[in-house]
Design an enzyme around this catalytic site. Structure first.
Site, short mmCIF file in Angstrom:
data_model
loop_
_atom_site.label_atom_id
_atom_site.label_comp_id
_atom_site.label_asym_id
_atom_site.label_seq_id
_atom_site.Cartn_x
_atom_site.Cartn_y
_atom_site.Cartn_z
N CYS A 107 3.28 -11.69 -3.26
CA CYS A 107 4.54 -12.03 -2.60
C CYS A 107 5.25 -13.15 -3.36
O CYS A 107 4.64 -13.85 -4.17
CB CYS A 107 4.30 -12.45 -1.16
SG CYS A 107 3.44 -11.19 -0.18
N HIS A 122 -13.16 19.90 -23.23
CA HIS A 122 -14.21 19.63 -22.24
C HIS A 122 -13.64 19.58 -20.82
O HIS A 122 -14.18 18.86 -19.97
CB HIS A 122 -14.94 18.34 -22.59
CG HIS A 122 -15.67 18.41 -23.89
ND1 HIS A 122 -16.93 18.97 -24.02
CD2 HIS A 122 -15.31 18.03 -25.14
CE1 HIS A 122 -17.32 18.92 -25.28
NE2 HIS A 122 -16.35 18.35 -25.98
N ARG A 165 8.10 -9.82 -7.39
CA ARG A 165 6.76 -10.07 -6.85
C ARG A 165 6.50 -9.26 -5.57
O ARG A 165 5.38 -9.27 -5.06
CB ARG A 165 6.58 -11.56 -6.56
CG ARG A 165 6.76 -12.45 -7.78
CD ARG A 165 6.51 -13.90 -7.42
NE ARG A 165 5.14 -14.10 -7.03
CZ ARG A 165 4.14 -14.39 -7.86
NH1 ARG A 165 4.37 -14.48 -9.15
NH2 ARG A 165 2.91 -14.56 -7.41
N LYS A 175 2.80 3.59 -18.48
CA LYS A 175 4.23 3.30 -18.37
C LYS A 175 4.97 4.45 -17.70
O LYS A 175 5.83 4.24 -16.84
CB LYS A 175 4.84 3.06 -19.76
CG LYS A 175 4.64 1.68 -20.30
CD LYS A 175 5.39 0.64 -19.51
CE LYS A 175 4.65 -0.67 -19.53
NZ LYS A 175 3.45 -0.74 -18.73
N TRP A 205 5.20 -8.24 -0.49
CA TRP A 205 4.49 -7.02 -0.90
C TRP A 205 3.41 -6.82 0.15
O TRP A 205 2.48 -7.61 0.25
CB TRP A 205 3.89 -7.19 -2.29
CG TRP A 205 3.31 -5.92 -2.85
CD1 TRP A 205 3.97 -4.93 -3.50
CD2 TRP A 205 1.93 -5.52 -2.80
NE1 TRP A 205 3.09 -3.93 -3.86
CE2 TRP A 205 1.84 -4.26 -3.45
CE3 TRP A 205 0.77 -6.08 -2.28
CZ2 TRP A 205 0.64 -3.57 -3.58
CZ3 TRP A 205 -0.43 -5.38 -2.40
CH2 TRP A 205 -0.48 -4.16 -3.05
N GLU A 215 4.04 4.80 -13.83
CA GLU A 215 4.38 3.73 -12.91
C GLU A 215 5.87 3.61 -12.63
O GLU A 215 6.26 3.11 -11.57
CB GLU A 215 3.81 2.38 -13.39
CG GLU A 215 4.43 1.78 -14.62
CD GLU A 215 3.78 0.46 -15.02
OE1 GLU A 215 3.19 -0.21 -14.16
OE2 GLU A 215 3.87 0.11 -16.21
N LYS A 271 4.87 -7.40 -9.59
CA LYS A 271 4.67 -7.87 -10.95
C LYS A 271 3.33 -8.57 -11.14
O LYS A 271 2.60 -8.28 -12.08
CB LYS A 271 5.80 -8.81 -11.33
CG LYS A 271 5.73 -9.35 -12.75
CD LYS A 271 5.96 -8.26 -13.76
CE LYS A 271 5.98 -8.79 -15.18
NZ LYS A 271 6.07 -7.68 -16.16
N ASN A 287 1.50 -16.37 0.55
CA ASN A 287 1.17 -15.40 -0.49
C ASN A 287 -0.34 -15.41 -0.64
O ASN A 287 -0.93 -16.44 -0.95
CB ASN A 287 1.83 -15.75 -1.81
CG ASN A 287 1.38 -14.84 -2.94
OD1 ASN A 287 1.04 -13.69 -2.72
ND2 ASN A 287 1.37 -15.37 -4.16
N GLY A 288 -0.98 -14.26 -0.42
CA GLY A 288 -2.43 -14.18 -0.54
C GLY A 288 -3.01 -13.28 0.53
O GLY A 288 -2.31 -12.54 1.21
N GLU A 295 -1.70 3.23 -22.65
CA GLU A 295 -0.58 2.41 -22.17
C GLU A 295 0.66 3.26 -21.99
O GLU A 295 1.42 3.08 -21.02
CB GLU A 295 -0.32 1.27 -23.16
CG GLU A 295 0.96 0.48 -22.91
CD GLU A 295 1.03 -0.20 -21.56
OE1 GLU A 295 2.11 -0.72 -21.21
OE2 GLU A 295 0.01 -0.22 -20.83
#
Length: 605
Positions: free
Chosen positions: A2, A501, A27, A482, A75, A485, A600, A99-100, A478
């Site tokens: 947050c 396989h 955030r 990208k 968030w 997301e 983020k 936040n937490g 990566e």
């Protein structure tokens, strides 16, 4: 996860808070809210589900004179996304943002009999209730008693109803910075909310109680002793945190990568070879170890995988890449002969921090690669290699990944010299090739039209696959992240040799396959794997080095990178994959900078 902000001073508090929340929205953007103390000492609360813009619209008719308040962008962790669960929370005389994650909040509810009086589903309201329970006129005593009861991570900003124009703050793990200037005192999760007012700030130490007043800030430990603080300065200005004419932060940050590479590499060169004297990183750090453990999450971990693929064959000692969230639960093989390299853009990633602390307990030396000075990971590491990316606002990391790669390349080069695997001439040639990647990245940025065409095809897909071998496979991981997301397309990366396989069963007509084939010694084998998916109807987007020999039957679209040496192709390839993801998301009309369900900085487990 947050974003929090608090202000007390001469300015209009509501304006400061709303502008700060806009800067902190990366955030978390499930909901947002503000609480103000009016000049008449009345409390005002406004909170809304949805982005900060929704809260801002709701506040347009607010007519209140206030110079003290706190704000929050959420968030969601505990409880659904709605107005009631949004912060701030009020309990009796307490107004609080957080936040937490409070891990023992269920136990606190039962122990203190809060269940019947709770309004929300959040752990934060329980903390507010607990503070109100302990508050008997002394805010410091109440805060001390409260945090002794709490298990978990937290950054609290607290206003007491009967204490005018003051904000109290305390934290454990979750980040929080504060600053004072002529117009008042500020606290925030990140300096991006403070930088419009001052470039000088300090990181709030854990388990210290900070008091913000209009005329200054005081800090005391839990025994009431005053604490001296280290004042830091931000090296970038407010313009660096704006879009500067780009439609999205992500596109701006992609274009900032050449400068970020220069800022990270050039200060570490002396006579054309890496030198870490100014970083105070001794050569002994690279000679003592008999194994290396790279620990990180998400994009930073994929940078670590490139680092492993680069360094391990040169220095000939084991290099492991570890998912930070699993590391401490696996009884890792870390001891006093291990160099642990932790990578985190924010320096606050909670899983990476926990892995760092476990490694230190076992005697390992810690070298951190971080972008934020004074961050918790930086402070707790033995040595710090600061990247110089500047602020990265978009949730999807781009330039932070690029400078993490550059940092690992510099570290790998210096380590190879120290361990006798590189001569000074070898190191000079390595650095020269590393510097050549900067104009190569710039060239990709100047030729984007064809990438938009490829993105228009990807935008119609439900699934996409990335394949490569060796270093190319590390790049592909990566690229896959990208795309998924920010475009919400299901994307996976596979070592090309593993297609037979099982994975090849997923290939259907027109399934997009992004194939990276830049490694000369395995190029022919990679091309054979590409032909296998092409024969089954895949739409192949192929990335090779310039002058690679390809025929029309191999791919549908072809991109090349102007880097002749295998080890360094990751830099321009990364830009191609970033732009593919960006344009795909933009063409789908999605929120590129703020993808759903993401934030983020991950500061909760």
């Amino acid at each position: 996860m947050c974003g929090i902000i608090g202000y007390t001073g001469r300015l209009d508090a509501l304006t400061v808070l709303l502008e700060g929340l806009e800067q902190l929205e990366y955030r978390g953007y499930d909901s947002a809210g503000v609480a103000l103390l009016s000049s008449g000492n009345d409390r005002f609360l406004m909170k809304k589900a949805g982005p900060v813009a929704t809260l801002k619209d709701a506040c347009t008719t607010v007519d209140i004179e206030s110079h003290c308040g706190i704000g929050h962008t959420r968030w969601a962790t505990h409880g659904g996304v709605n107005d009631i669960n949004a912060h701030p929370h009020i309990a009796g005389r307490i107004t609080l943002i957080h936040n937490g994650i409070i891990e023992n909040y269920h136990n606190l509810i039962d122990r203190f009999g809060f269940r019947e009086s709770l309004v929300s589903e959040t752990d934060t309201e329980v903390a507010a209730k607990l503070l109100d329970h302990y508050y008997e006129g002394d805010p410091y005593a109440a805060i001390r008693k409260t945090i002794r009861e709490i298990t978990g991570s937290y950054a609290f900003c607290i206003m007491f109803e009967d204490i005018h124009d003051q904000i109290f703050c305390v934290r454990n793990i979750s980040p929080m910075v504060a600053a004072h200037m002529e117009d008042g005192s500020f606290v925030a999760s990140d300096v991006t909310a403070i930088i419009p007012y001052t470039n000088r700030y300090f990181v709030i130490p854990e388990y210290q109680i900070v008091t913000l007043r209009q005329d200054g800030i005081s800090v005391q430990d839990l025994d009431g002793n005053p604490v001296e603080l280290e004042i830091l300065e931000v090296s970038w200005n407010v313009e660096a945190a704006k879009k500067n004419g780009y439609p999205h932060y992500m596109l701006k940050e992609i274009h900032e990568q050449p400068e970020a590479l220069r800022n990270t590499i050039l200060p570490r060169l002396r006579d054309g070879i890496p030198d870490f004297s100014e970083d105070e990183i001794p050569d002994e750090l690279f000679s003592f170890c008999d194994k290396i453990a790279i620990v990180a999450c998400g994009t930073a971990m994929y940078a670590g995988m490139v680092g492993k693929a680069l360094v391990e064959p040169i220095i000939k000692i084991p290099v492991s890449v570890n998912v930070a969230s699993e590391f401490r639960y696996e009884n890792p093989l870390v001891d006093d002969r291990t160099l642990v390299i932790v990578i985190s853009q924010s320096g606050e990633t909670i899983d990476t921090l926990a892995a760092l602390r476990l490694s230190k307990e076992r005697g390992a030396k810690i070298l951190s690669v971080v972008n934020v000075k004074g961050s918790t990971i930086a402070r707790e590491s033995d040595y710090v290699f600061y990247t110089h990316a500047g602020p990265e606002i978009a949730v999807a990391s781009t330039k932070a990944y690029m400078v993490q790669l550059a940092s690992l390349y510099l570290i790998g080069c210096r380590m190879s010299m120290v361990r006798g695997k590189f001569s000074q001439k070898d190191a000079g040639e390595f650095v020269s090739r590393l510097l050549d990647t900067i104009p190569a990245v710039q060239k990709i940025l100047e030729n984007k039209a064809k990438l938009k065409t490829a993105a228009s095809i990807l935008a119609k897909a439900k699934d996409a696959f990335f394949v490569g071998r060796g270093l190319d496979y590390a790049f592909s991981l990566e690229g896959s992240l990208k795309l998924k997301e920010i475009s919400y397309i299901h994307a996976e990366a596979y070592a090309a040799g593993e297609l037979k396989h099982g994975t090849i069963a997923l290939i259907e007509e027109d399934t997009p396959v992004i194939a990276v084939a830049t490694q000369d010694h395995i190029y022919a084998k990679t091309i054979s794997n590409i032909k296998e998916v092409k024969a089954r109807g895949a739409f192949v987007i192929l990335i090779t080095k310039q002058h690679a020999e390809i025929t029309d039957d191999i791919c549908d679209m072809h991109f090349s990178v102007p880097v002749p040496h295998d080890r360094f192709t990751v830099f321009p390839v990364a830009v191609i994959l970033q732009l593919l993801a960006y344009y795909t998301s933009d063409m789908k009309g999605l929120n590129v900078d703020k993808p759903r369900n993401l934030a983020k900085s991950v500061t909760v487990e």
